[in-house]
Scaffold this motif. Sequence first.
Motif, short mmCIF file in Angstrom:
data_model
loop_
_atom_site.label_atom_id
_atom_site.label_comp_id
_atom_site.label_asym_id
_atom_site.label_seq_id
_atom_site.Cartn_x
_atom_site.Cartn_y
_atom_site.Cartn_z
N ALA A 141 0.82 -1.20 0.00
CA ALA A 141 0.00 0.00 0.00
C ALA A 141 0.86 1.26 0.00
O ALA A 141 1.85 1.34 0.74
CB ALA A 141 -0.91 0.00 1.22
N HIS A 145 0.90 4.85 8.18
CA HIS A 145 0.00 4.79 9.33
C HIS A 145 0.75 5.24 10.58
O HIS A 145 1.98 5.13 10.66
CB HIS A 145 -0.51 3.36 9.54
N PRO A 161 -4.73 7.58 7.98
CA PRO A 161 -3.70 7.20 6.99
C PRO A 161 -3.45 8.32 5.99
O PRO A 161 -4.36 9.04 5.58
CB PRO A 161 -4.31 5.97 6.31
N ASP A 165 -2.67 6.29 -1.47
CA ASP A 165 -3.84 5.41 -1.32
C ASP A 165 -4.69 5.75 -0.11
O ASP A 165 -5.54 4.96 0.30
CB ASP A 165 -3.38 3.95 -1.20
N ARG A 168 -8.67 5.41 -0.07
CA ARG A 168 -9.20 4.05 -0.04
C ARG A 168 -9.18 3.51 1.40
O ARG A 168 -10.14 2.86 1.84
CB ARG A 168 -8.39 3.14 -0.95
N TRP A 169 -8.11 3.81 2.15
CA TRP A 169 -8.02 3.33 3.53
C TRP A 169 -9.03 4.05 4.42
O TRP A 169 -9.59 3.46 5.35
CB TRP A 169 -6.60 3.51 4.05
N HIS A 170 -9.28 5.33 4.14
CA HIS A 170 -10.31 6.04 4.88
C HIS A 170 -11.67 5.39 4.66
O HIS A 170 -12.47 5.24 5.60
CB HIS A 170 -10.36 7.51 4.45
N TRP A 172 -12.24 2.26 3.83
CA TRP A 172 -12.24 0.98 4.53
C TRP A 172 -12.53 1.17 6.02
O TRP A 172 -13.30 0.41 6.62
CB TRP A 172 -10.91 0.26 4.34
N PHE A 202 -5.00 0.46 11.86
CA PHE A 202 -3.94 -0.08 11.01
C PHE A 202 -2.62 0.62 11.36
O PHE A 202 -2.55 1.85 11.45
CB PHE A 202 -4.26 0.17 9.54
#
Length: 338
Positions: A141, A145, A161, A165, A168-170, A172, A202
């Motif tokens: 990724a 973090h 994060p 990317d 996308r992590w937000h 998730w 994470f």
Amino acid sequence: MHCTVLLPGLIWPDPELTDIYRELPLPNLQWLLGHAKRKPCPDSAEQWLARQLQLQTPLPVAHFTAALDGLDHGHNWLRADPVHLQVNMDQLLLVPGSALQISAEDADALTTALNRHFAEDGLQFVAPHPQRWYVRLTHTAAVTHTPLDQVAGQNINDFLPQGADAMRWHQWLNEIQMLLYTHPANDAREQQGLPLIHSVWFWGEGSPQPVRHWPWHHTSGNELLLQALASAANTSCVPLPAQAGQWLQQTGGSHSLIWLDQLQQAALYGDAYAWREALKQLDQDWLAPLKAQLQSGQIQRLTLVVPGHCVADITSSSRWKFWRRPLPLANLAATVRN
């Protein structure tokens, strides 16, 4: 013998709360600080360890602890630890899993739900320990973090994060919060009066690297990272005994490392009473015997490492320097702030 003592949490994290040091009897710590040569230490405990072990930072914490937890080290692991989110006005404060009384049944049920939901995204969650979860990634990724201990008690919006990317992590994280909030395991926890498991945090990414250098002949501590690094170096890390007297019977090496973790949790959670009580006990159970060994010459050098603040180095010859006065912890904290 040279003894190095790692003391995370020795300085209270809120610099404005100076009253926390008032009427705090710490005769042994104050003597050691007053007789020491001190220098700044901006590193966290993890960064300090990395320097001693000649490793690059950030340390791949997930890689090391996953190996200790028996997970396949050939995979790309990231810590995904369970957390509670406490509403405080317009903030969401993070409470780590160590304070949540998470059962193995809760961990299994919630990670099963996460795996079902995120199967198409290539995320696989596992919980080898109720408070310690991981996610296996199928790709690297482009995101960074923040370590869990730096976010504990803080507003998570300041530590989400970051990177290419990140969005996308937000997303998730939003999906995870919605999924876990409505899960039957959390309904059962609510009925039992237990805090809900709202999300995961994470963290712990980094490129795997071997541990080829271990400068200590004897290592003692309960901190998982220290144990994981020792395991990676094919050396041992014995559990921390209750008192220094027991430790002194165990060690026979010329250079020893002790990680004293008694102050960490109270400092992270902002529990001032618990922190003060733990510090007074630590002064009696650990620093008094170490000071006595230093004064008798059994320990020739004692190094106190206060991550993020200072390193205090005391030699056995310091006992003859009668003109040096004990240094109150409040004075050290003020010096660190300035």
